[in-house]
Design an enzyme around this catalytic site. Structure first.
Site, mmCIF file in Angstrom:
data_model
loop_
_atom_site.group_PDB
_atom_site.id
_atom_site.type_symbol
_atom_site.label_atom_id
_atom_site.label_comp_id
_atom_site.label_asym_id
_atom_site.label_seq_id
_atom_site.Cartn_x
_atom_site.Cartn_y
_atom_site.Cartn_z
ATOM 1 N N ASP A 155 -49.413 25.046 82.677
ATOM 2 C CA ASP A 155 -49.612 26.044 83.479
ATOM 3 C C ASP A 155 -50.502 27.145 82.362
ATOM 4 O O ASP A 155 -50.603 26.744 81.417
ATOM 5 C CB ASP A 155 -48.314 26.853 83.762
ATOM 6 C CG ASP A 155 -48.375 27.535 85.240
ATOM 7 O OD1 ASP A 155 -49.366 28.385 85.109
ATOM 8 O OD2 ASP A 155 -47.687 27.234 86.113
ATOM 9 N N TYR A 203 -46.509 36.790 88.628
ATOM 10 C CA TYR A 203 -47.814 36.828 89.332
ATOM 11 C C TYR A 203 -48.289 38.255 89.412
ATOM 12 O O TYR A 203 -49.590 38.331 89.188
ATOM 13 C CB TYR A 203 -47.740 36.042 90.665
ATOM 14 C CG TYR A 203 -47.551 34.571 90.781
ATOM 15 C CD1 TYR A 203 -48.680 33.743 90.869
ATOM 16 C CD2 TYR A 203 -46.383 33.945 90.406
ATOM 17 C CE1 TYR A 203 -48.509 32.435 90.878
ATOM 18 C CE2 TYR A 203 -46.426 32.443 90.333
ATOM 19 C CZ TYR A 203 -47.233 31.817 90.552
ATOM 20 O OH TYR A 203 -47.220 30.419 90.576
ATOM 21 N N HIS A 241 -49.218 17.871 90.830
ATOM 22 C CA HIS A 241 -48.937 19.095 90.102
ATOM 23 C C HIS A 241 -47.602 18.849 89.188
ATOM 24 O O HIS A 241 -47.601 19.368 88.164
ATOM 25 C CB HIS A 241 -48.887 20.285 90.907
ATOM 26 C CG HIS A 241 -48.446 21.884 90.042
ATOM 27 N ND1 HIS A 241 -49.703 22.194 89.364
ATOM 28 C CD2 HIS A 241 -47.703 22.374 90.038
ATOM 29 C CE1 HIS A 241 -49.329 23.328 88.680
ATOM 30 N NE2 HIS A 241 -48.086 23.572 88.986
#
Length: 449
Positions: free
Chosen positions: A218, A361, A418
């Site tokens: 990430d 986020y 992912h």
């Protein structure tokens, strides 16, 4: 100088523009509640515990849900989690998921907590036993969202194994990000990727490692390697990507001249742009929601285990393979047992950390975080990238080198999505070990000069 033509803009962006300097970051910012106090620098043992009251409350919520709205006819996961699948998942979690057994499973590896900048940070730490002449090297492993430290459990025995073919063995340090799982959440706004990178770097210092290897799937790993290039000995990533201006420009140029940007056998991972952009547009609604109103979303998801299940497992379906959205069961049983996927949910439910996990986020897309321009700053850290077939984003060597000038390898494989360490633990681990061997060889050659 005025840039009056597209050609000059391209030349300036790709060859003449200087990168911004590394930003100043506060290495001691306090993220705990209230005013800064004397920090407890001890490293304390920790065990996961599922309390009887939490288990009973969870079962009650699972068994007393409202009736589902029926899904549309002849539909898979195109509209999200297919409600026809919920009954079996909810029944399994409430009646067949063995909480005591899974609690023991979580505690199979040594775990600790230590306070970094006001936050208790949870870590798994696995140190191998080695023979004489074998060097133990530290490596920090970073999970993803909506994953957790649970992603690495199947990989850790492979990663920390010894071999007669290697003169090193990995000591794995796997933390829960701040605000995720068993780590404390910040008490105030502002803890973005740069600040997380500082906390994780300080964590490694607390454990006695001034220099270390890094694995990350990430943006946190990229930020850490960018901010502390003198401390990261090598960076292995399964989501190596750059959102810099030059990366975007090369991506657009490649739409008309793919061979200028990407090898022919990998071009379909990027082009046509209508396909790749369409996929990102379809699958990125969660980003806007979590970046703008994370707490509103968190209220709903934190109050409903069925909501948590459907929200997170829908990501495990599509992010593992986009075509799974056309399957009635989302392909969820193709790669994991239900215990494995529910273990990951327990990292959010048992700790009530969904809301604090999605707040990151909002920090990533804040004006302050964007203003740091970390994407525009190349990192000289030796970098090795494994590129799963079904990863959300693919960038070729030519683009990656803009961000990672010391790119050792970009290893495109024909499988995986992912959650690569969780899905293909042996493939993932073997690639990490190859990368570390290559990093060590480069360092040895450098020292001989």
């Amino acid at each position: 100088m005025l840039l009056t033509s597209p050609f000059l803009i391209v030349v300036y962006t790709l060859f003449l523009r200087s990168p911004p300097p590394l930003p100043d970051v506060d290495l001691e910012a306090w993220w705990g509640p209230g005013e800064e106090t004397k920090q407890d620098t001890s490293v304390r043992t920790f065990e996961v515990q599922f309390s009887a009251s939490m288990i009973q409350d969870l079962k009650n919520r699972l068994k007393n849900h409202r009736k589902w709205t029926p899904p549309l006819e002849n539909i898979g996961f195109q509209y999200g989690f297919n409600n026809k699948q919920l009954d079996s998942w909810v029944a399994y979690w409430a009646e067949r998921y063995n909480f005591q057994e899974r609690e023991s499973f979580f505690n199979k590896f040594p775990q600790f907590k230590t306070n970094i900048q006001g936050l208790d940070i949870h870590i798994i730490r696995v140190r191998p036993e080695v023979a004489a002449g074998v060097e133990i090297i530290p490596m920090l492993f970073l999970h993803t969202w909506p994953g957790s430290v649970r992603e690495f459990y199947e990989a850790l025995p492979h990663l920390t194994a010894t071999s007669e073919d290697r003169d090193f063995a990995i000591e794995a340090i796997v933390p829960s990000w701040p605000g995720y799982g068993f780590s404390d959440a910040p008490a105030r706004p502002g803890l973005g990727t740069a600040e997380m990178a500082v906390i994780l770097r300080n964590l490694m210092h607390r454990l006695g490692f001034k220099k270390f290897y890094l694995q990350g799937g990430d943006i946190i790993g990229i930020s850490l390697a960018t901010l502390f290039p003198q401390e990261v000995l090598g960076f292995h990533s399964n989501v190596g990507a750059s959102a810099s201006t030059s990366a975007i420009l090369l991506n657009l140029i490649g739409a008309g001249m793919p061979s200028f940007v990407v090898e022919s056998h990998l071009a379909d991972r990027m082009y046509p742009l209508s396909s790749t952009f369409g996929f990102l547009l379809e699958e990125s609604g969660y980003v806007h929601l979590q970046a703008t109103k994370p707490d509103t979303l968190g209220i709903a998801i934190s109050d409903s285990p069925v909501g948590l299940l459907s929200y997170i497992l829908e990501k495990f379906s599509t992010w593992t393979k986009n075509e799974y959205k056309y399957l009635p069961d989302g392909g969820l049983d193709n790669h994991w047992s239900r215990d494995q996927l529910l273990d990951n949910l327990m990292c959010y439910w048992a700790t009530s950390s969904f809301t604090t996990s999605v707040r990151v986020y909002a920090e990533i897309f804040s004006k302050r975080q964007i203003g740091l321009q970390l994407d525009e700053i190349p990192t000289p850290v030796p970098t090795w990238i494994i590129q799963a077939k079904n990863e959300l984003i693919f960038q070729p060597w030519r683009i990656l080198r803009r961000k990672f000038p010391n790119l050792v390898a970009a290893n495109a494989i024909d499988d995986g999505g992912h959650f690569l360490a969780f899905q293909l633990p042996k493939v993932f681990s073997e690639d990490v070990l190859k990368a570390v061997a290559a990093f060590r060889k480069l360092e040895s050659e450098k020292n001989e000069l």
